[in-house]
Design a protein around this motif. Structure first.
Motif, PDB file in Angstrom:
ATOM      1  N   ASP A 116       0.840  -1.197   0.000  1.00  0.00           N
ATOM      2  CA  ASP A 116       0.000   0.000   0.000  1.00  0.00           C
ATOM      3  C   ASP A 116       0.876   1.248   0.000  1.00  0.00           C
ATOM      4  O   ASP A 116       2.043   1.216   0.406  1.00  0.00           O
ATOM      5  N   ASP A 118       0.840   3.734   1.885  1.00  0.00           N
ATOM      6  CA  ASP A 118       1.250   4.227   3.206  1.00  0.00           C
ATOM      7  C   ASP A 118       2.220   3.277   3.908  1.00  0.00           C
ATOM      8  O   ASP A 118       2.610   3.514   5.043  1.00  0.00           O
ATOM      9  N   ALA A 490      -1.497   8.064   0.514  1.00  0.00           N
ATOM     10  CA  ALA A 490      -1.553   7.550   1.883  1.00  0.00           C
ATOM     11  C   ALA A 490      -2.810   8.048   2.589  1.00  0.00           C
ATOM     12  O   ALA A 490      -3.473   7.305   3.337  1.00  0.00           O
ATOM     13  N   ALA A 491      -3.174   9.301   2.330  1.00  0.00           N
ATOM     14  CA  ALA A 491      -4.390   9.847   2.933  1.00  0.00           C
ATOM     15  C   ALA A 491      -5.629   9.131   2.402  1.00  0.00           C
ATOM     16  O   ALA A 491      -6.591   8.898   3.147  1.00  0.00           O
ATOM     17  N   ARG A 492      -5.620   8.796   1.118  1.00  0.00           N
ATOM     18  CA  ARG A 492      -6.776   8.100   0.538  1.00  0.00           C
ATOM     19  C   ARG A 492      -6.899   6.686   1.090  1.00  0.00           C
ATOM     20  O   ARG A 492      -8.002   6.187   1.295  1.00  0.00           O
ATOM     21  N   VAL A 493      -5.761   6.031   1.318  1.00  0.00           N
ATOM     22  CA  VAL A 493      -5.806   4.708   1.946  1.00  0.00           C
ATOM     23  C   VAL A 493      -6.426   4.821   3.344  1.00  0.00           C
ATOM     24  O   VAL A 493      -7.287   4.005   3.731  1.00  0.00           O
ATOM     25  N   ALA A 494      -6.014   5.809   4.098  1.00  0.00           N
ATOM     26  CA  ALA A 494      -6.567   6.014   5.441  1.00  0.00           C
ATOM     27  C   ALA A 494      -8.059   6.286   5.370  1.00  0.00           C
ATOM     28  O   ALA A 494      -8.842   5.800   6.210  1.00  0.00           O
ATOM     29  N   GLU A 495      -8.476   7.042   4.350  1.00  0.00           N
ATOM     30  CA  GLU A 495      -9.899   7.347   4.192  1.00  0.00           C
ATOM     31  C   GLU A 495     -10.704   6.091   3.880  1.00  0.00           C
ATOM     32  O   GLU A 495     -11.801   5.883   4.423  1.00  0.00           O
ATOM     33  N   ARG A 497      -9.955   3.028   4.744  1.00  0.00           N
ATOM     34  CA  ARG A 497     -10.021   2.206   5.962  1.00  0.00           C
ATOM     35  C   ARG A 497     -11.007   2.788   6.981  1.00  0.00           C
ATOM     36  O   ARG A 497     -11.693   2.049   7.689  1.00  0.00           O
ATOM     37  N   ALA A 498     -11.071   4.104   7.045  1.00  0.00           N
ATOM     38  CA  ALA A 498     -11.953   4.743   8.028  1.00  0.00           C
ATOM     39  C   ALA A 498     -13.419   4.611   7.661  1.00  0.00           C
ATOM     40  O   ALA A 498     -14.289   4.524   8.553  1.00  0.00           O
ATOM     41  N   THR A 535      -7.432  -3.539   1.012  1.00  0.00           N
ATOM     42  CA  THR A 535      -6.422  -2.926   0.148  1.00  0.00           C
ATOM     43  C   THR A 535      -5.508  -4.006  -0.442  1.00  0.00           C
ATOM     44  O   THR A 535      -5.473  -5.147   0.025  1.00  0.00           O
TER      45      THR A 535
END
Length: 556
Positions: A116, A118, A490-495, A497-498, A535
């Motif tokens: 990924d 991130d 990385a921010a989109r991956v976090a989004e 997951r959230a 992911t």
């Protein structure tokens, strides 16, 4: 009429005149080291019309289709992908608007390695050599406004190929298309990763299990899709000769045939969905001979060794990309010429689709201008040169036919060596033994060393590098990928997951792990993980927890 004769007396007279004229100081051989006669003709070449045949008829030396480009030209399929899905999506739309026939996706290094964006191992690499894809949401953004049931897409991805295919299939599903409407190609060729490119996730066994699952699934559910594109391109780029590229690639293909047959399928059922991907290097005639010999060998082996009877199973249909390794950072405008010659070799060799490299590709991902020039190169060949008017125009040439025969003989010798390395007479066993022993690595390294030695000593002359050198090369304005891409991804991956359904995600991963320990087909399970917004990295990690990782045996 006597002066025009080609009999023994005339040949002796020519030989005497040639000897008297002398030769320049050069190595008269192909790029791969095949010695070349000064002249080819009936005095030293035997042409067997049956061995050459006709286009669209066994043994397909002259082309896989009866009409070839008289019906329609090859598919222009420019390889594209950089930064994030939104930027690559815009490039796709630009290419389609400029006349490209099909899409071809380049992925960045983290995606190729199942990571990924991130992941700490992805730092500094996100979006740099292709597009970053982490999740189903990314795949949907990548193809926004591009109807996946109406276009064909090639995806150059191997180790996590099944995961990316699952995301692609679900993205098409969400666009309203069914699986049987999807057309395109997935590279998937894990053997060439162990041989040359060195990007894998698991030991060979699990990778082959996934490829077998993919072949089975596409045979049943996605009949227009090509689940495996057996790739010689990366083998050649690593330094192999033309014969090694062809032999190693065909061996990989034969092993995938054995894989499908081990699943209880007949080659006529699944092999028609195989395709190939080759390098078109700078030695014009050697490359043409390579393609012609490859068709002949594939057809003969499929019919005689594997019992295929369906014509489409006998056809070695292939995509060609011009040689990235032939491009130079010095005098990069020369790369336009190199690419045009290589592309023409692919066309005269009978390719089904073609990618032309950009002049700046040796330095960076192509700029918009360089990508447009590369596209126009194909269009000039197709529209202006007349090469689409006659099928296999070099067929019957004493030189081309002799070189085709020589290429075939060298490839057959290498294939015999590979089989002998195994312990049960199969190509698969020989491949696995050669991979484990480091034989393929050593063969390619030796070929690369021989070529580099020729270049260093000036026996191979490369314009701008060791001949016709300038001291004032202008610096190109190249495409530079900002590290901000990695931050955004990385921010989109976090989004993702959230915002995903956590319970559905946990169930999907648990089902994935459970399926990995059985012999059930993994495709439906991986597609469900994609729907649950798992992911690429999470799917990889879950499967590595069951199957482990792989470290190759070093060979010096």
């Amino acid at each position: 009429m006597t002066d025009q004769a080609t009999g023994d007396d005339a040949v002796r007279d020519w030989q005497e005149r040639y000897a008297a004229a002398g030769e320049r100081d050069a190595d008269f051989e192909t790029l791969s080291g095949i010695p070349l006669e000064p002249l080819y003709g009936p005095h030293n070449t035997t042409i067997d019309p049956d061995r050459i045949g006709l286009p669209g008829r066994y043994p397909y030396t002259r082309g896989v289709y009866a009409s070839m480009y008289r019906t329609r030209p090859w598919t222009i399929r420019q390889f594209a992908g950089f930064a994030d899905p939104d930027e690559t999506n815009q490039r796709f739309h630009d290419l389609v608007d400029a006349g490209q026939h099909g899409l071809s996706v380049a992925f960045d290094m983290p995606t190729l390695m199942g990571l990924d964006s991130d992941d700490e191992r992805s730092l500094g690499e996100v979006g740099h050599c292709g597009v970053a894809i982490d999740s189903l949401a990314d795949m949907e953004r990548l193809f926004d406004g591009l109807p996946l049931g109406e276009i064909t897409t090639s995806m150059t991805i191997n180790a996590p190929a099944v995961t990316l295919f699952a995301m692609y299939a679900v993205a098409a599903e969400r666009q309203g298309f069914s699986l049987d409407q999807l057309g395109g190609t997935l590279q998937t060729d894990i053997f060439k990763e162990y041989i040359a490119q060195k990007e894998w996730l698991f030991p060979p066994g699990p990778h082959l299990r996934l490829i077998g699952d993919l072949i089975e699934f596409c045979t049943r559910e996605v009949p227009r899709y090509h689940p495996v594109s057996i790739s010689g391109y990366h083998i050649r780029e690593a330094g192999s000769t033309a014969a090694q590229e062809l032999a190693f690639t065909l061996a990989d293909g034969f092993a995938y045939v054995e894989l499908g047959m081990d699943r209880g399928m007949h080659p006529d059922e699944f092999v028609p969905r195989f395709s190939f991907f080759f390098d078109a290097h700078i030695d014009f005639f050697e490359e043409i001979a390579k393609f012609r010999a490859g068709r002949r060998i594939w057809a003969r082996w499929l019919r005689e060794r594997f019992g295929a009877t369906a014509e489409r199973a006998l056809l070695m249909r292939f995509h060609t990309q011009t040689a990235g390794v032939s491009l130079t950072g010095q005098q990069p405008d020369n790369n336009i010429v190199r690419t045009a010659i290589e592309a023409l070799a692919g066309v005269l060799g009978g390719t089904q689709s073609l990618h032309t490299n950009a002049l700046d590709e040796v330095l960076a991902l192509p700029s918009d201008h360089a990508a447009k020039v590369a596209l126009r190169t194909q269009q000039v060949i197709a529209e202006e040169t007349g090469v689409t008017n006659v099928i296999d125009p070099l067929g019957g040439s004493w030189f081309v036919e002799s070189l085709t025969d020589e290429m075939e003989d060298q490839v057959e010798e290498i294939l015999a060596t590979i089989i002998d390395m195994g312990d049960d007479g199969t190509v698969t066993s020989g491949l696995l033994a050669g991979i484990e022993d480091g034989w393929f690595m050593a063969e390619i390294a030796e070929a690369a060393f021989v070529f580099q030695n020729k270049l260093d000593k000036g026996r191979y002359r490369q314009v701008g590098v060791n001949v016709n050198v300038d001291d004032d090369d202008e610096e190109l304005d190249i495409l530079r990928i900002s590290n901000d891409v990695g931050t955004r991804q990385a921010a989109r991956v976090a989004e993702v997951r959230a915002n995903r359904d956590a319970d559905r995600h946990v169930r999907a991963i648990d089902e994935l792990v459970a399926a990995a320990g059985t012999d059930t087909n993994m495709l439906p399970t991986i597609m469900e993980a994609a729907r649950a917004d798992a992911t690429v990295g999470e799917i990889t990690t879950a499967l590595q927890g069951v199957w482990g990782t792989y470290t190759e045996t070093p060979r010096l």
